[in-house]
Design a protein around this motif. Structure first.
Motif, PDB file in Angstrom:
ATOM      1  N   VAL A   1       6.308 -18.044   0.183  1.00 36.93           N
ATOM      2  CA  VAL A   1       6.126 -16.815   0.958  1.00 36.93           C
ATOM      3  C   VAL A   1       6.063 -15.370   0.202  1.00 36.93           C
ATOM      4  O   VAL A   1       6.699 -15.636  -0.455  1.00 36.93           O
ATOM      5  CB  VAL A   1       6.988 -15.742   2.209  1.00 36.93           C
ATOM      6  CG1 VAL A   1       7.288 -15.104   2.581  1.00 36.93           C
ATOM      7  CG2 VAL A   1       7.393 -17.423   3.265  1.00 36.93           C
TER       8      VAL A   1
ATOM      9  N   VAL B   1      10.833 -11.142   3.831  1.00 40.92           N
ATOM     10  CA  VAL B   1      11.141 -11.991   5.062  1.00 40.92           C
ATOM     11  C   VAL B   1      12.257 -11.328   5.388  1.00 40.92           C
ATOM     12  O   VAL B   1      13.080 -11.113   5.193  1.00 40.92           O
ATOM     13  CB  VAL B   1      11.013 -13.478   4.691  1.00 40.92           C
ATOM     14  CG1 VAL B   1      11.655 -14.160   5.527  1.00 40.92           C
ATOM     15  CG2 VAL B   1      10.289 -14.074   3.865  1.00 40.92           C
TER      16      VAL B   1
ATOM     17  N   VAL C   1      10.503 -17.785  -2.069  1.00 44.58           N
ATOM     18  CA  VAL C   1       9.869 -16.387  -1.186  1.00 44.58           C
ATOM     19  C   VAL C   1      10.308 -15.387  -2.867  1.00 44.58           C
ATOM     20  O   VAL C   1      10.726 -15.524  -3.608  1.00 44.58           O
ATOM     21  CB  VAL C   1      10.991 -15.608  -0.325  1.00 44.58           C
ATOM     22  CG1 VAL C   1      10.708 -14.242  -0.262  1.00 44.58           C
ATOM     23  CG2 VAL C   1      10.921 -16.662   1.218  1.00 44.58           C
TER      24      VAL C   1
END
Length: 79
Positions: free
Chosen positions: A57, A61, A72
């Protein structure tokens, strides 16, 4: 690594982003979300958000419970 309260989500729905899927844009999910592909944008959910080992990602988040086993690049918030 998990962020958020220890309670599990009471959500009945789950969404799955497969390892060969690339998503560009923000995602808002009402249930649980399992990410094995690449997300380029912010991810917000009301259930458990799981970034699997091969998942990525590139954005923030935020979920009720966030489990990160992959990568992430952004802020992670469990609410």
């Amino acid at each position: 690594m998990a962020f958020g309260p220890s309670k599990t989500s009471e959500s009945k729905t789950a969404s799955f982003f497969a390892h060969d899927l690339v998503v560009k844009g923000d995602v808002d999910n009402q249930g649980d979300l399992h990410i094995e592909g690449q997300m380029h944008g912010n991810v917000t959910g009301h259930g458990t958000i799981t970034v699997a080992e091969q998942g990525e990602v590139h954005g923030n988040v935020e979920g009720r419970l966030v489990v990160v086993m992959g990568r992430v690049e952004g802020n992670v918030t469990g609410v």
